[in-house]
Design a protein around this motif. Structure first.
Motif, PDB file in Angstrom:
ATOM      1  N   PRO A   8       2.255  -9.546  10.901  1.00  0.00           N
ATOM      2  CA  PRO A   8       1.904  -8.119  11.290  1.00  0.00           C
ATOM      3  C   PRO A   8       1.317  -7.484  10.168  1.00  0.00           C
ATOM      4  CG  PRO A   8       4.337  -8.693  11.453  1.00  0.00           C
ATOM      5  CD  PRO A   8       3.780  -9.818  10.570  1.00  0.00           C
ATOM      6  N   TYR A   9       0.400  -6.613  10.662  1.00  0.00           N
ATOM      7  CA  TYR A   9      -0.586  -5.811   9.794  1.00  0.00           C
ATOM      8  C   TYR A   9       0.356  -5.013   8.792  1.00  0.00           C
ATOM      9  CZ  TYR A   9      -4.621  -3.106   7.986  1.00  0.00           C
ATOM     10  OH  TYR A   9      -5.491  -2.376   7.311  1.00  0.00           O
ATOM     11  N   SER A  10       1.222  -4.227   9.413  1.00  0.00           N
ATOM     12  CA  SER A  10       2.008  -3.128   8.563  1.00  0.00           C
ATOM     13  C   SER A  10       3.115  -4.287   7.563  1.00  0.00           C
ATOM     14  CB  SER A  10       2.995  -2.504   9.440  1.00  0.00           C
ATOM     15  OG  SER A  10       3.947  -3.393  10.397  1.00  0.00           O
ATOM     16  N   GLN A  11       3.347  -5.147   7.748  1.00  0.00           N
ATOM     17  CA  GLN A  11       4.152  -5.898   6.850  1.00  0.00           C
ATOM     18  C   GLN A  11       3.211  -7.006   5.816  1.00  0.00           C
ATOM     19  OE1 GLN A  11       7.999  -7.378   8.543  1.00  0.00           O
ATOM     20  NE2 GLN A  11       7.605  -6.246  10.409  1.00  0.00           N
ATOM     21  N   PHE A  12       2.118  -6.777   6.048  1.00  0.00           N
ATOM     22  CA  PHE A  12       1.065  -7.744   5.338  1.00  0.00           C
ATOM     23  C   PHE A  12       1.502  -7.931   3.660  1.00  0.00           C
ATOM     24  CE2 PHE A  12      -2.746  -9.333   2.995  1.00  0.00           C
ATOM     25  CZ  PHE A  12      -2.755 -10.496   3.514  1.00  0.00           C
ATOM     26  N   ASP A  13       1.372  -6.478   3.359  1.00  0.00           N
ATOM     27  CA  ASP A  13       1.596  -6.454   1.684  1.00  0.00           C
ATOM     28  C   ASP A  13       2.767  -6.983   1.377  1.00  0.00           C
ATOM     29  OD1 ASP A  13      -0.773  -5.406   2.082  1.00  0.00           O
ATOM     30  OD2 ASP A  13      -0.167  -3.236   1.782  1.00  0.00           O
ATOM     31  N   ALA A  14       3.845  -6.669   2.039  1.00  0.00           N
ATOM     32  CA  ALA A  14       5.408  -7.167   1.812  1.00  0.00           C
ATOM     33  C   ALA A  14       5.314  -8.913   1.587  1.00  0.00           C
ATOM     34  CB  ALA A  14       6.562  -6.655   2.656  1.00  0.00           C
ATOM     35  N   VAL A  15       4.732  -9.339   2.886  1.00  0.00           N
ATOM     36  CA  VAL A  15       4.678 -10.834   2.847  1.00  0.00           C
ATOM     37  C   VAL A  15       3.675 -11.581   1.564  1.00  0.00           C
ATOM     38  CG1 VAL A  15       3.224 -12.727   4.055  1.00  0.00           C
ATOM     39  CG2 VAL A  15       4.558 -10.929   5.273  1.00  0.00           C
ATOM     40  N   VAL A  16       2.810 -10.519   1.224  1.00  0.00           N
ATOM     41  CA  VAL A  16       1.885 -11.064  -0.050  1.00  0.00           C
ATOM     42  C   VAL A  16       2.803 -10.907  -1.234  1.00  0.00           C
ATOM     43  CG1 VAL A  16       0.132 -10.400  -1.476  1.00  0.00           C
ATOM     44  CG2 VAL A  16      -0.247 -10.594   0.926  1.00  0.00           C
ATOM     45  N   ARG A  17       3.621  -9.873  -1.338  1.00  0.00           N
ATOM     46  CA  ARG A  17       4.552  -9.846  -2.518  1.00  0.00           C
ATOM     47  C   ARG A  17       5.499 -11.087  -2.575  1.00  0.00           C
ATOM     48  NH1 ARG A  17       4.323  -4.162  -1.090  1.00  0.00           N
ATOM     49  NH2 ARG A  17       6.036  -4.636  -0.128  1.00  0.00           N
ATOM     50  N   ALA A  18       6.100 -11.499  -1.547  1.00  0.00           N
ATOM     51  CA  ALA A  18       6.894 -12.448  -1.337  1.00  0.00           C
ATOM     52  C   ALA A  18       6.243 -13.873  -1.600  1.00  0.00           C
ATOM     53  CB  ALA A  18       7.474 -12.616  -0.018  1.00  0.00           C
ATOM     54  N   VAL A  19       5.102 -13.928  -1.243  1.00  0.00           N
ATOM     55  CA  VAL A  19       4.229 -15.218  -1.633  1.00  0.00           C
ATOM     56  C   VAL A  19       3.988 -15.272  -2.884  1.00  0.00           C
ATOM     57  CG1 VAL A  19       1.946 -16.380  -1.271  1.00  0.00           C
ATOM     58  CG2 VAL A  19       3.064 -15.549   0.849  1.00  0.00           C
TER      59      VAL A  19
END
Ligand code: FE2
Length: 277
Positions: free
Chosen positions: A68-79
């Motif tokens: 999801p676009y809205s959760q991309f930054d959180a996904v990146v932080r996790a990666v």
């Protein structure tokens, strides 16, 4: 459009344990099946990712998951926090923003090049994001190929997939949420200039109609049919193994997302990330 999605991608690995440490421990993909030389993950309810242990060299594949676009930054932080092997652009950045979306690439222990990608136009109330990695669906699988035009035309004529733009070196060929990348073996994968060796892989397309599988079967020569059973056809074409499988994936989902190419009559309406693979 009868092909609805990528239902499974099967790749080779030289270490089941290594795969498990990456996909389960670092990405949080649940394991749904495992044996001594085989493991299958389910990153989202309608898609599985399978690895078979191999005694042969592994040519790395490229594949991408939509998040999801809205959760991309959180996904990146996790990666980033999981110490995955991030691929960087020449300026040192890992995240790339393009018109309408963002993406990030990293590699697993076998060198397979994964991508997390998001698009601002994808509605977030159509498919629920799944797991710690927030996977919506498997968007891309890369098919490096010598005869790009022949392969692209076969995907269109035999499998009913569609394109918006076409070239001799790179094409998105789309069926539902599945974006097959028909790309020249001479065109390296971004952002790390990875040689596009054809991977040893089996790609399973989910389809919405059993009659479609029969039509595809009728278009094949005998030696191209690997196996067939009720509701499933295994075939070999252009050096790749494909499976067509009837699934319960709602065929209306791609248009509701809305993926531009899945909306009949509106295929010319939107520029896409044609150069971002
Ligand atoms: Fe990609």
């Amino acid at each position: 459009m009868v092909i609805t999605h990528f239902a499974d991608l099967e790749l080779l690995t030289v270490s089941i344990e290594g795969v498990k440490q990456c996909y389960l421990d670092q990405l949080g993909f649940p394991v749904v099946d495992q044996s001594e030389d085989f493991i299958r993950f389910r990153p989202a309810p309608h898609v599985t990712l399978t690895f078979r242990e191999s005694h042969e060299p592994v040519s790395p594949a490229h594949f991408a998951f939509e998040v999801p676009y809205s959760q991309f930054d959180a996904v990146v932080r996790a990666v980033r926090s999981r110490k995955l092997l991030l691929a960087r652009w020449p300026d040192g950045s890992d995240v790339n923003a393009f018109d309408g979306g963002k993406n990030i690439y990293f590699r697993d222990g076998d060198g397979h090049l994964l991508e997390w990608i998001c698009h601002s136009y994808i509605r977030e109330d159509v498919i629920a994001p799944h797991g710690a990695s927030k996977v919506l669906y498997m968007r891309e699988v890369g098919f490096p190929i010598g005869d790009v035009n022949g392969f692209r035309e076969w995907l269109k004529s035999a499998l009913g997939m569609k394109t918006k733009e076409e070239s001799d070196t790179f094409n998105f060929v789309v069926g539902g949420t599945a974006h097959a990348i028909a790309a020249s073996t001479g065109r390296r994968w971004i952002p790390i200039g990875m040689h596009a060796l054809p991977p040893n892989m089996t790609v399973t397309f989910g389809v919405s109609e059993a009659s479609f599988i029969e039509r595809v079967r009728a278009s094949l020569q005998a030696h191209e049919v690997v196996a067939e059973s009720d509701g499933e056809l295994h075939l070999m074409k252009y050096g790749y193994r494909f499976r067509l499988r009837c699934t319960s994936f709602d065929p209306g989902i791609p248009a509701r997302l809305p993926l531009p190419i899945s909306i009949e009559g509106k295929e010319e309406g939107r520029s896409d990330d044609q150069e971002l693979v």
